[in-house]
Design an enzyme around this catalytic site. Structure first.
Site: not given
Length: 312
Positions: A189, A202
């Site tokens: 990501s 995350y």
């Protein structure tokens, strides 16, 4: 007046240097975009790498789109996800649309005792492509100590986002090395490129995936194996809670079609031209400004979410 002149000259050169630096970054981005999306072609992704492609988290979003793109190229597909009903549905759609064989493996990646089952199910398959896509994030941006069910969230995010990439690679990579060909696509990501406060766990797990991918690529590229770190910004998926695609938030199908062109051309990619441009601009920001923007953005989403929950 005399003392002002040297100061003015200094400011002139600072400004000129800044403009030149930004112009160079933009020029580099245009060159890269032309090379990758204008002239580039993915490095022969298809059955010649191996009959089968394995996709984790393959029933929705980016994972499903990768499965469809690989099936379109004639690869047989193994879908690995939690819900057998959804696996059956997507498997049937792919086999009917692309006329390829499919297999399904129903497991919950929040558990650590699933890999013997996966290993047994993959035994004997000639696997040419592995897409490590399965992942999870926060329900909403939050300060670390205020994350709901913090201890369980820590364990789940590390197990799903980081451990699964290592374990799946451990299962599939030996066969690729033995045949001297294969591709492992690890979906990280943009949150793994730069620290994202209020999504701390995350962001850290996605940084792990990015570093793991870069290291593995250097270790095994001489063995004929491509390892790619894919670092998207927002894509219109359930995980991102974005319902409608926009010019900067593409649909999973649009994103994956673009990202496929980068395989074998970029070992570390944002996958989509606009995302690549945003990454280039972000890299040019001073860290204090980047963190100010990141905190403001994350906290705005946090406040809106908590307000909505309170109203409900």
């Amino acid at each position: 007046m005399e003392t002002a002149l040297p100061a003015a000259g200094f400011l002139y050169w600072v400004g000129a240097s800044t403009v030149a630096y930004l112009a160079l970054r933009i020029s580099c981005w245009f060159f890269t975009a032309l090379r990758v999306w204008g002239l580039g072609h993915e490095a022969g992704v298809g059955p010649w790498l191996g009959e089968w492609a394995v996709v984790t988290g393959g029933t929705d979003g980016i994972g499903k789109s990768y499965a469809e793109e690989l099936a379109k190229r004639g690869m047989k597909i193994v879908l690995i996800s939690r819900s057998q009903d959804k696996l059956d549905q997507v498997s049937s759609e792919i086999s009917e649309k692309f006329k390829v064989e499919t297999k399904t493996i129903a497991v919950d990646f929040t558990s650590e005792d699933i890999y013997d089952k996966i290993k047994a199910s993959l035994a004997g398959l000639n696997i040419g492509v592995l897409v490590n896509n399965v992942g999870m994030s926060y329900e909403y941006p939050e300060y670390f100590l205020d994350v709901p069910d913090l201890d369980n969230t820590i364990k789940k995010l590390i197990t799903v986002n980081a451990l699964s990439v290592c374990k799946m690679t451990r299962l599939v990579l030996p066969g690729m090395v033995e045949r001297s060909k294969g591709a492992i696509l690890n979906i990280s990501s943009a949150s793994g490129m730069y620290p994202v406060p209020l999504l701390t766990i995350y962001s850290a797990t996605k940084a792990f995936v990015d570093f793991f991918s870069q290291c593995l690529h250097e270790e095994y590229k001489s063995k004929g194996v491509i390892v790619q770190s894919v670092l998207p910004y927002y894509v219109a998926t359930k995980l991102a809670k974005i319902k409608r695609p926009t010019w900067d938030k593409p649909s999973p199908e649009t994103f994956v079609k673009s990202a496929m062109k980068t395989i074998g051309v970029q070992s570390r990619t944002n996958g989509y031209p606009i995302h690549s441009l945003v990454a280039s601009v972000s890299a040019s920001l001073p860290s204090w400004l980047y963190f100010k923007i990141a905190m403001y953005s994350g906290n705005s989403i946090r406040v809106r979410y908590l307000k909505k929950m309170k109203m409900n």
